[in-house]
Design a protein around this motif. Structure first.
Motif: not given
Length: 144
Positions: A88, A113, A117-118, A122-123
């Protein structure tokens, strides 16, 4: 001239930084600051803009493996439930650079991704068994 108020602000900021996940370096000497800028160090937060250095990206396989090992050691993890390797980062460029170097080594991420995410992270995930076995090069013996 520093006042006692400046000292208190500095002390409070230093204490608060103990509870955050980022580190700060304060340089008040203009000569040292100018010298560091000659080598590409810029001021301000780098969380969202960090990427792999160009000399690492153009290096040989062993250097790339060492760099990826370091990034995974400090920012990645192995999911205890399923054994997946995940990384991440708030920096899209770092994720992209690591994925490109992995591909050059012969390992392609199974999931990247498209949207953060929220938490703005990024991951990528490596989850296929044959790829996980190739990833053992990133781990010291008896730590996988």
């Amino acid at each position: 001239m520093q006042t006692i108020f400046d000292f208190y602000i500095y002390a409070i900021d230093s204490l608060l930084s103990l509870f955050s996940y980022d580190y700060r370096i304060y340089i008040s000497n203009k000569i040292i600051f100018s010298y560091l800028r000659l080598f590409g160090f810029i001021s301000g937060r780098k969380t969202e803009t960090v990427s792999a250095p160009d000399f690492i990206k153009s290096s040989d396989r062993d250097i790339k493996i060492s760099f990826i090992r370091g990034v995974l050691m400090f920012d990645g993890y192995v999911n205890k439930t399923n054994g997946y390797i995940e990384l991440y980062s708030k920096s899209r460029s770092l994720i992209k650079d690591i994925c490109e170097m992995l591909k050059e080594i012969g390992i392609e991420a199974d999931y990247i991704n498209a949207v953060p995410d929220k938490l703005g992270r990024h991951r990528f995930i490596i989850r296929k068994q044959e790829k996980l076995e190739k990833c053992l090069i990133f781990f010291e013996p008896n730590t996988e």
